[in-house]
Write a protein that holds these residues in place. Structure first.
Motif, PDB file in Angstrom:
ATOM      1  N   GLU A 129       2.208   3.584  -1.448  1.00 38.70           N
ATOM      2  CA  GLU A 129       3.508   3.623  -0.777  1.00 38.70           C
ATOM      3  C   GLU A 129       3.528   2.695   0.435  1.00 38.70           C
ATOM      4  OE1 GLU A 129       4.086   7.716   0.119  1.00 38.70           O
ATOM      5  OE2 GLU A 129       4.461   8.295  -1.982  1.00 38.70           O
ATOM      6  N   LEU A 130       2.420   2.583   1.136  1.00 44.15           N
ATOM      7  CA  LEU A 130       2.353   1.681   2.288  1.00 44.15           C
ATOM      8  C   LEU A 130       2.473   0.227   1.839  1.00 44.15           C
ATOM      9  CD1 LEU A 130       1.903   1.185   5.299  1.00 44.15           C
ATOM     10  CD2 LEU A 130      -0.566   1.369   4.897  1.00 44.15           C
ATOM     11  N   VAL A 131       1.784  -0.130   0.772  1.00 50.39           N
ATOM     12  CA  VAL A 131       1.891  -1.494   0.246  1.00 50.39           C
ATOM     13  C   VAL A 131       3.321  -1.768  -0.217  1.00 50.39           C
ATOM     14  CG1 VAL A 131       1.126  -3.068  -1.582  1.00 50.39           C
ATOM     15  CG2 VAL A 131      -0.544  -1.614  -0.399  1.00 50.39           C
ATOM     16  N   THR A 132       3.902  -0.823  -0.934  1.00 47.50           N
ATOM     17  CA  THR A 132       5.267  -0.991  -1.436  1.00 47.50           C
ATOM     18  C   THR A 132       6.268  -1.143  -0.297  1.00 47.50           C
ATOM     19  OG1 THR A 132       4.745   0.268  -3.431  1.00 47.50           O
ATOM     20  CG2 THR A 132       7.073   0.066  -2.853  1.00 47.50           C
ATOM     21  N   LEU A 133       6.021  -0.447   0.813  1.00 43.66           N
ATOM     22  CA  LEU A 133       6.893  -0.585   1.985  1.00 43.66           C
ATOM     23  C   LEU A 133       6.984  -2.047   2.406  1.00 43.66           C
ATOM     24  CD1 LEU A 133       8.452   0.513   4.477  1.00 43.66           C
ATOM     25  CD2 LEU A 133       6.223   0.753   5.600  1.00 43.66           C
ATOM     26  N   TYR A 134       5.865  -2.732   2.476  1.00 48.97           N
ATOM     27  CA  TYR A 134       5.886  -4.138   2.876  1.00 48.97           C
ATOM     28  C   TYR A 134       6.541  -5.004   1.803  1.00 48.97           C
ATOM     29  CZ  TYR A 134       3.069  -3.439   7.059  1.00 48.97           C
ATOM     30  OH  TYR A 134       2.635  -3.063   8.311  1.00 48.97           O
ATOM     31  N   LEU A 135       6.213  -4.764   0.545  1.00 52.06           N
ATOM     32  CA  LEU A 135       6.770  -5.600  -0.514  1.00 52.06           C
ATOM     33  C   LEU A 135       8.271  -5.402  -0.671  1.00 52.06           C
ATOM     34  CD1 LEU A 135       4.046  -5.428  -3.319  1.00 52.06           C
ATOM     35  CD2 LEU A 135       4.175  -6.908  -1.297  1.00 52.06           C
ATOM     36  N   SER A 136       8.789  -4.271  -0.217  1.00 50.46           N
ATOM     37  CA  SER A 136      10.226  -4.012  -0.344  1.00 50.46           C
ATOM     38  C   SER A 136      11.058  -4.937   0.529  1.00 50.46           C
ATOM     39  CB  SER A 136      10.542  -2.553   0.007  1.00 50.46           C
ATOM     40  OG  SER A 136      10.366  -2.302   1.395  1.00 50.46           O
ATOM     41  N   ARG A 137      10.422  -5.682   1.424  1.00 49.29           N
ATOM     42  CA  ARG A 137      11.161  -6.684   2.198  1.00 49.29           C
ATOM     43  C   ARG A 137      11.699  -7.792   1.289  1.00 49.29           C
ATOM     44  NH1 ARG A 137       7.050  -7.756   7.338  1.00 49.29           N
ATOM     45  NH2 ARG A 137       7.087  -5.615   8.179  1.00 49.29           N
ATOM     46  N   PHE A 138      11.047  -8.003   0.162  1.00 52.08           N
ATOM     47  CA  PHE A 138      11.407  -9.086  -0.743  1.00 52.08           C
ATOM     48  C   PHE A 138      12.495  -8.639  -1.721  1.00 52.08           C
ATOM     49  CE2 PHE A 138       6.658  -9.980  -0.143  1.00 52.08           C
ATOM     50  CZ  PHE A 138       6.885 -10.802   0.943  1.00 52.08           C
ATOM     51  N   THR A 139      13.080  -9.598  -2.438  1.00 54.35           N
ATOM     52  CA  THR A 139      14.053  -9.246  -3.469  1.00 54.35           C
ATOM     53  C   THR A 139      13.395  -8.359  -4.511  1.00 54.35           C
ATOM     54  OG1 THR A 139      13.528 -11.169  -4.834  1.00 54.35           O
ATOM     55  CG2 THR A 139      15.269 -11.451  -3.180  1.00 54.35           C
ATOM     56  N   PRO A 140      14.163  -7.484  -5.163  1.00 57.13           N
ATOM     57  CA  PRO A 140      13.561  -6.644  -6.201  1.00 57.13           C
ATOM     58  C   PRO A 140      12.835  -7.447  -7.277  1.00 57.13           C
ATOM     59  CG  PRO A 140      15.731  -5.822  -5.634  1.00 57.13           C
ATOM     60  CD  PRO A 140      15.558  -7.131  -4.889  1.00 57.13           C
ATOM     61  N   ALA A 141      13.393  -8.592  -7.661  1.00 59.90           N
ATOM     62  CA  ALA A 141      12.757  -9.392  -8.705  1.00 59.90           C
ATOM     63  C   ALA A 141      11.421  -9.950  -8.233  1.00 59.90           C
ATOM     64  CB  ALA A 141      13.688 -10.522  -9.131  1.00 59.90           C
ATOM     65  N   TYR A 142      11.367 -10.480  -7.009  1.00 56.98           N
ATOM     66  CA  TYR A 142      10.107 -11.033  -6.521  1.00 56.98           C
ATOM     67  C   TYR A 142       9.108  -9.913  -6.234  1.00 56.98           C
ATOM     68  CZ  TYR A 142       6.744 -13.865  -4.041  1.00 56.98           C
ATOM     69  OH  TYR A 142       5.582 -14.492  -3.666  1.00 56.98           O
ATOM     70  N   GLN A 143       9.580  -8.810  -5.721  1.00 57.84           N
ATOM     71  CA  GLN A 143       8.702  -7.663  -5.534  1.00 57.84           C
ATOM     72  C   GLN A 143       8.086  -7.246  -6.867  1.00 57.84           C
ATOM     73  OE1 GLN A 143      10.653  -4.246  -3.846  1.00 57.84           O
ATOM     74  NE2 GLN A 143       8.913  -2.903  -4.144  1.00 57.84           N
ATOM     75  N   GLY A 144       8.881  -7.298  -7.935  1.00 56.71           N
ATOM     76  CA  GLY A 144       8.359  -6.957  -9.251  1.00 56.71           C
ATOM     77  C   GLY A 144       7.250  -7.883  -9.701  1.00 56.71           C
ATOM     78  N   LEU A 145       7.370  -9.173  -9.391  1.00 54.27           N
ATOM     79  CA  LEU A 145       6.312 -10.120  -9.747  1.00 54.27           C
ATOM     80  C   LEU A 145       5.003  -9.761  -9.050  1.00 54.27           C
ATOM     81  CD1 LEU A 145       8.234 -13.539  -9.597  1.00 54.27           C
ATOM     82  CD2 LEU A 145       7.549 -12.262 -11.637  1.00 54.27           C
ATOM     83  N   LEU A 146       5.087  -9.404  -7.776  1.00 52.69           N
ATOM     84  CA  LEU A 146       3.874  -9.042  -7.039  1.00 52.69           C
ATOM     85  C   LEU A 146       3.296  -7.724  -7.548  1.00 52.69           C
ATOM     86  CD1 LEU A 146       4.860 -10.024  -3.386  1.00 52.69           C
ATOM     87  CD2 LEU A 146       3.534 -11.338  -5.059  1.00 52.69           C
ATOM     88  N   GLN A 147       4.154  -6.778  -7.877  1.00 58.53           N
ATOM     89  CA  GLN A 147       3.668  -5.509  -8.414  1.00 58.53           C
ATOM     90  C   GLN A 147       3.008  -5.703  -9.775  1.00 58.53           C
ATOM     91  OE1 GLN A 147       7.383  -3.347  -8.025  1.00 58.53           O
ATOM     92  NE2 GLN A 147       6.615  -2.224  -6.246  1.00 58.53           N
ATOM     93  N   ASP A 148       3.551  -6.622 -10.575  1.00 56.04           N
ATOM     94  CA  ASP A 148       2.911  -6.938 -11.849  1.00 56.04           C
ATOM     95  C   ASP A 148       1.517  -7.510 -11.623  1.00 56.04           C
ATOM     96  OD1 ASP A 148       5.120  -6.069 -13.234  1.00 56.04           O
ATOM     97  OD2 ASP A 148       5.921  -8.082 -13.600  1.00 56.04           O
ATOM     98  N   ARG A 149       1.371  -8.369 -10.622  1.00 56.59           N
ATOM     99  CA  ARG A 149       0.063  -8.923 -10.311  1.00 56.59           C
ATOM    100  C   ARG A 149      -0.921  -7.817  -9.904  1.00 56.59           C
ATOM    101  NH1 ARG A 149      -1.041 -12.588  -5.111  1.00 56.59           N
ATOM    102  NH2 ARG A 149       0.735 -13.784  -5.894  1.00 56.59           N
ATOM    103  N   ILE A 150      -0.432  -6.895  -9.072  1.00 57.98           N
ATOM    104  CA  ILE A 150      -1.292  -5.790  -8.642  1.00 57.98           C
ATOM    105  C   ILE A 150      -1.733  -4.958  -9.835  1.00 57.98           C
ATOM    106  CG2 ILE A 150      -1.317  -3.620  -7.347  1.00 57.98           C
ATOM    107  CD1 ILE A 150       0.528  -4.988  -5.299  1.00 57.98           C
ATOM    108  N   GLN A 151      -0.806  -4.672 -10.730  1.00 56.48           N
ATOM    109  CA  GLN A 151      -1.172  -3.884 -11.901  1.00 56.48           C
ATOM    110  C   GLN A 151      -2.170  -4.623 -12.778  1.00 56.48           C
ATOM    111  OE1 GLN A 151      -0.398  -0.710 -12.329  1.00 56.48           O
ATOM    112  NE2 GLN A 151       0.740  -0.811 -10.392  1.00 56.48           N
ATOM    113  N   GLU A 152      -2.011  -5.932 -12.885  1.00 56.45           N
ATOM    114  CA  GLU A 152      -2.918  -6.734 -13.708  1.00 56.45           C
ATOM    115  C   GLU A 152      -4.320  -6.776 -13.100  1.00 56.45           C
ATOM    116  OE1 GLU A 152      -3.395 -11.373 -15.222  1.00 56.45           O
ATOM    117  OE2 GLU A 152      -1.457 -10.634 -14.498  1.00 56.45           O
TER     118      GLU A 152
END
Length: 342
Positions: A247-270
């Motif tokens: 949740e702390l990581v997501t808090l920071y990534l939420s500053r970005f557009t949902p689409a770009y945040q999704g790209l970073l979250q995909d990288r984290i999952q990978e």
């Protein structure tokens, strides 16, 4: 913030919300912004994509290139704000606008005159690099005191939204009409929640120093390097702690557009959460006058939070992408081959 800027922010709030949630293609909005400018402002705002100014970023008060809100008429201001809002997620928009407004509070805290230009909510600069209407890469930047937002686009898609810096001074407003306002409250409270969730054995690993760095360690470096891998590993956390960490990581990534945040979250999952670490320095007391620092590393992302200046009432935060700041190695290779332009 003056009334004209408040009106513009209000009028374009709905449009910006729709744009930032629906598209990664900023080119039409950047083109509209550029076309709204007269010849002199275009000259100030527009740079070749391979210009050295692209990497000349910082978050302190200083001379900068690019026109500001002071230079814009209402149409130009509206176009600039629409581009800004479309480039960020809703939390990023809210923090950016709050950082603008905080300059007025800081002006009062420092007993500066009303027309002081050193603390100025209109003194934020817009710069565009390359041609948004063309087929090649391009980018843009919004920068001023405590704010540096850098975006790179390729093939009509945001490929980088870092370096991304947001700061707050005062971190907590202590008096006046805005008393208790805390622009980066969530970043502060969730950081403390994370360290407080650790048991004493875990803290002995996570807390690497009683002394707090005077500022974020990556500063305004062109390329952020992986910092010393201090702190506690994600794999050493229990399930509740891991959830809080995510949740702390997501808090920071939420500053970005949902689409770009999704790209970073995909990288984290990978790459997996197991490669992440959480490191803390300084006080565990959440109060003004108690210096503290934390950082998060993993999946080639680096997040820093620092609060030590002005009696620990002055927060700096930054998100760096070790793969992809300013568009990453592919774009860096482009710059090197074509020689950076002064």
């Amino acid at each position: 913030m003056n009334n004209l800027l408040k009106i513009s922010l209000f009028l374009f709030a709905l449009l910006g919300s729709v744009l930032q949630s629906s598209s990664q293609n900023l080119a039409p909005l950047a083109k509209q912004f550029i076309e709204s400018l007269d010849a002199d402002l275009k000259k100030q705002a527009c740079f070749p994509f391979d210009h050295t100014e692209r990497f000349n970023w910082h978050f302190v008060p200083r001379e900068r290139k690019g026109p500001t809100f002071h230079d814009f008429n209402e149409q130009q201001k509206a176009a600039a704000l629409t581009l800004m809002r479309a480039s960020l997620g809703e939390p990023g928009i809210e923090r950016t606008e709050a950082i603008f407004a905080l300059e007025n509070i800081l002006r009062e805290v420092e007993n500066r005159p009303p027309n002081d230009a050193y603390r100025d909510p209109l003194n934020y600069h817009f710069s565009v690099f390359g041609d948004p209407a063309g087929a090649k890469e391009w980018g843009w930047r919004l920068e001023g005191h405590h704010l540096s937002l850098n975006f790179s686009s390729d093939r009509h898609t945001i490929i980088s939204s870092t370096p991304s810096f947001m700061g707050s001074n005062p971190a907590l407003v202590l008096s006046g009409p805005e008393k208790n306002r805390q622009v980066l409250a969530n970043e502060t409270h969730m950081g403390f929640a994370m360290v407080h969730a650790l048991n004493e054995t875990q803290k002995s690993t996570a807390i690497f120093s009683e002394k707090v760095p005077y500022d974020i360690l990556t500063s305004n470096d062109r390329r952020a390097s992986l910092l010393q891998p201090l702190g506690i590993a994600y794999s050493a956390l229990n399930s509740d702690q891991q959830q809080l960490f995510q949740e702390l990581v997501t808090l920071y990534l939420s500053r970005f557009t949902p689409a770009y945040q999704g790209l970073l979250q995909d990288r984290i999952q990978e790459q997996g959460w197991e490669g992440f670490t959480f490191a803390w320095a300084g006080s565990e007391i959440n109060a003004v006058g108690e210096p503290h620092y934390y950082r998060i590393q993993g999946a080639d992302l680096l997040i820093e939070y620092d609060n030590i200046q002005n009696d620990a009432n002055h927060v700096h935060t930054v998100i760096r992408d070790l793969q992809n700041d300013f568009g990453g190695d592919l774009l860096l290779s482009h710059y090197q081959k074509n020689h950076l332009r002064p």
